[in-house]
Scaffold this active site. Structure first.
Site, short mmCIF file in Angstrom:
data_model
loop_
_atom_site.label_atom_id
_atom_site.label_comp_id
_atom_site.label_asym_id
_atom_site.label_seq_id
_atom_site.Cartn_x
_atom_site.Cartn_y
_atom_site.Cartn_z
N LYS A 75 0.80 -1.23 0.00
CA LYS A 75 0.00 0.00 0.00
C LYS A 75 0.84 1.28 0.00
O LYS A 75 0.41 2.30 -0.54
CB LYS A 75 -0.96 0.01 1.19
CG LYS A 75 -2.15 -0.92 1.03
CD LYS A 75 -3.05 -0.82 2.25
CE LYS A 75 -4.38 -1.48 1.99
NZ LYS A 75 -5.36 -1.20 3.06
N ASP A 111 -10.29 3.17 1.27
CA ASP A 111 -10.63 2.73 2.63
C ASP A 111 -11.42 3.84 3.32
O ASP A 111 -12.34 3.59 4.08
CB ASP A 111 -9.35 2.44 3.44
CG ASP A 111 -8.80 1.06 3.12
OD1 ASP A 111 -9.55 0.21 2.60
OD2 ASP A 111 -7.60 0.84 3.38
P1 NDP Z 1 -1.38 -2.10 10.63
O1 NDP Z 1 -0.47 -3.29 10.77
O2 NDP Z 1 -0.94 -0.94 9.81
O3 NDP Z 1 -1.72 -1.55 12.11
C1 NDP Z 1 -2.04 -2.45 13.16
C2 NDP Z 1 -2.45 -1.65 14.40
O4 NDP Z 1 -2.84 -2.57 15.43
C3 NDP Z 1 -1.33 -0.77 14.96
O5 NDP Z 1 -1.88 0.40 15.50
C4 NDP Z 1 -0.78 -1.68 16.07
O6 NDP Z 1 -0.13 -0.98 17.12
C5 NDP Z 1 -2.05 -2.29 16.60
N1 NDP Z 1 -1.79 -3.53 17.35
C6 NDP Z 1 -1.44 -4.73 16.83
N2 NDP Z 1 -1.27 -5.62 17.83
C7 NDP Z 1 -1.52 -4.95 18.99
C8 NDP Z 1 -1.51 -5.33 20.36
N3 NDP Z 1 -1.19 -6.59 20.76
N4 NDP Z 1 -1.81 -4.40 21.30
C9 NDP Z 1 -2.13 -3.13 20.91
N5 NDP Z 1 -2.15 -2.71 19.64
C10 NDP Z 1 -1.85 -3.62 18.67
O7 NDP Z 1 -2.76 -2.71 10.11
P2 NDP Z 1 -3.95 -1.95 9.36
O8 NDP Z 1 -4.03 -0.58 9.91
O9 NDP Z 1 -3.81 -2.14 7.90
O10 NDP Z 1 -5.20 -2.84 9.81
C11 NDP Z 1 -5.67 -2.84 11.14
C12 NDP Z 1 -6.91 -3.71 11.24
O11 NDP Z 1 -7.94 -3.19 10.43
C13 NDP Z 1 -6.70 -5.15 10.74
O12 NDP Z 1 -7.40 -6.01 11.62
C14 NDP Z 1 -7.35 -5.18 9.38
O13 NDP Z 1 -7.88 -6.45 9.06
C15 NDP Z 1 -8.48 -4.18 9.58
N6 NDP Z 1 -8.87 -3.54 8.33
C16 NDP Z 1 -10.19 -3.60 7.94
C17 NDP Z 1 -10.59 -3.00 6.77
C18 NDP Z 1 -12.03 -3.10 6.37
O14 NDP Z 1 -12.33 -2.80 5.20
N7 NDP Z 1 -12.92 -3.47 7.25
C19 NDP Z 1 -9.67 -2.26 5.91
C20 NDP Z 1 -8.30 -2.21 6.41
C21 NDP Z 1 -7.94 -2.85 7.58
P3 NDP Z 1 1.46 -0.65 17.01
O15 NDP Z 1 1.57 0.54 16.11
O16 NDP Z 1 1.86 -0.36 18.41
O17 NDP Z 1 2.12 -1.87 16.43
#
Ligand code: NDP
Length: 287
Positions: A75, A111
């Site tokens: 992306k 998105d």
């Molecule tokens: P990213 O990998 O860019 O971001 C993940 C986020 O989750 C970060 O803020 C990360 O925090 C946080 N995170 C992960 N593990 C933990 C944990 N154990 N404790 C606290 N925070 C945590 O992913 P995306 O932003 O692309 O996607 C995020 C979610 O959204 C996914 O589940 C994805 O499937 C969903 N999604 C849904 C869409 C839809 O159309 N419905 C579209 C796009 C995404 P940190 O920065 O600290 O690592």
């Protein structure tokens, strides 16, 4: 409409690229619309490893593909390979849809339109009384959501993230209406929020659950969880039990596909209950 043709010689050929890409529901969604509208064209799934991304963009330039959805991990990396970005893709810093304008390849981020369209459909008029939002997460999806909320005039967006540096970077990028919050302070922000959005991967099947104390949730607060596997997350169930308006992640997924289909195939498709049921069955059947 784009004139790139698929190998069968029938209509535009489009795809979703990612690595891995086997979990993508985009072929199901676009395939449904192609059939529904009786259109010539195709939409396929293409596993493109990071080192092969420039070759794929080259294939688009050569007219092999009329358009593409872009998912993890491309992306951001696809941006320098394109000719221009839409305003939203520039602000968000990520592209999930590519289309052609003449000989130029344009990157778009749908998105954000998907998130807003599903909110509008689920909680009509939500932005009239929404001043303060709490966004959990600071990854790619959170960036799109924050951009969308600001575009609708939300005056305060608190962003809580496990890694505080990422929330601070978002606040710098989006300006003074966005305020970073330590992850441990997220519960304190619940009481002041008109809308809460989970943009972390917490609560997703196979991931830890999202711990959020909803005891001080405002009456009528909107709780939007963009995680869609499972369809009803613990967050949504608990929020619904407390009288919140709940918005699930599946609708965002369906609505984000509208922009690409419209660009590539020239028809604005509808997100219907039938389509939703089709994709829901697929999500529920996943191992
Ligand atoms: P990213 O990998 O860019 O971001 C993940 C986020 O989750 C970060 O803020 C990360 O925090 C946080 N995170 C992960 N593990 C933990 C944990 N154990 N404790 C606290 N925070 C945590 O992913 P995306 O932003 O692309 O996607 C995020 C979610 O959204 C996914 O589940 C994805 O499937 C969903 N999604 C849904 C869409 C839809 O159309 N419905 C579209 C796009 C995404 P940190 O920065 O600290 O690592």
């Amino acid at each position: 409409m784009n004139q790139s043709r698929n190998p069968s010689g029938r209509g535009p050929r489009c795809c979703v690229i990612g690595h891995p890409v086997n979990q993508s529901r985009s072929p199901l969604i676009h395939g449904y619309w192609l059939e529904k509208h009786g259109l010539a064209g195709s939409y396929e799934r293409l596993d493109v490893a990071p080192e092969a991304l420039p070759d794929f963009v080259g294939m688009m330039r050569n007219g092999l593909f009329a358009g593409a959805n872009v998912t993890v991990p491309h992306k951001q990396d696809i941006i320098p390979l394109l000719d221009s970005l839409t305003e939203a893709a520039t602000a968000i810093g990520a592209v999930n849809t590519v289309y052609r304008e003449g000989d130029r390849l344009v990157g778009e981020n749908s998105d954000v339109t998907g998130f807003l369209a599903h909110l509008d459909a689920s909680a009509a008029g939500w932005d009239r009384n929404c001043q303060a939002a709490l966004v959990l997460g600071a990854g790619g999806a959170a960036r799109g959501i924050i951009h969308g909320l600001l575009s609708r005039g939300i005056t305060q967006v608190h962003v809580a993230n496990r890694d505080p540096a990422r929330a601070e970077a978002l606040a710098r990028a989006f300006g003074p209406r966005v305020m970073p919050l330590g992850w441990d302070l997220r519960n304190d922000a619940v009481a002041g929020a008109d809308l809460i959005a989970n943009a972390t991967s917490l609560g997703m099947k196979g991931q830890p659950r999202l711990e959020l104390d909803l005891r001080r949730l405002r009456p009528g607060c909107i709780v939007d969880d963009i995680v869609y596997v499972p369809l009803e997350t613990d967050l949504l169930r608990m929020a619904r039990d407390r009288g919140a308006v709940t918005v699930d992640g599946l609708g965002m997924l369906l609505h984000q596909a509208v922009a690409g289909f419209t660009r590539w195939f020239g028809i604005v498709p509808q997100v219907t209950p039938e389509l939703r049921a089709l994709v829901q069955r697929d999500v529920e059947a996943a191992p």
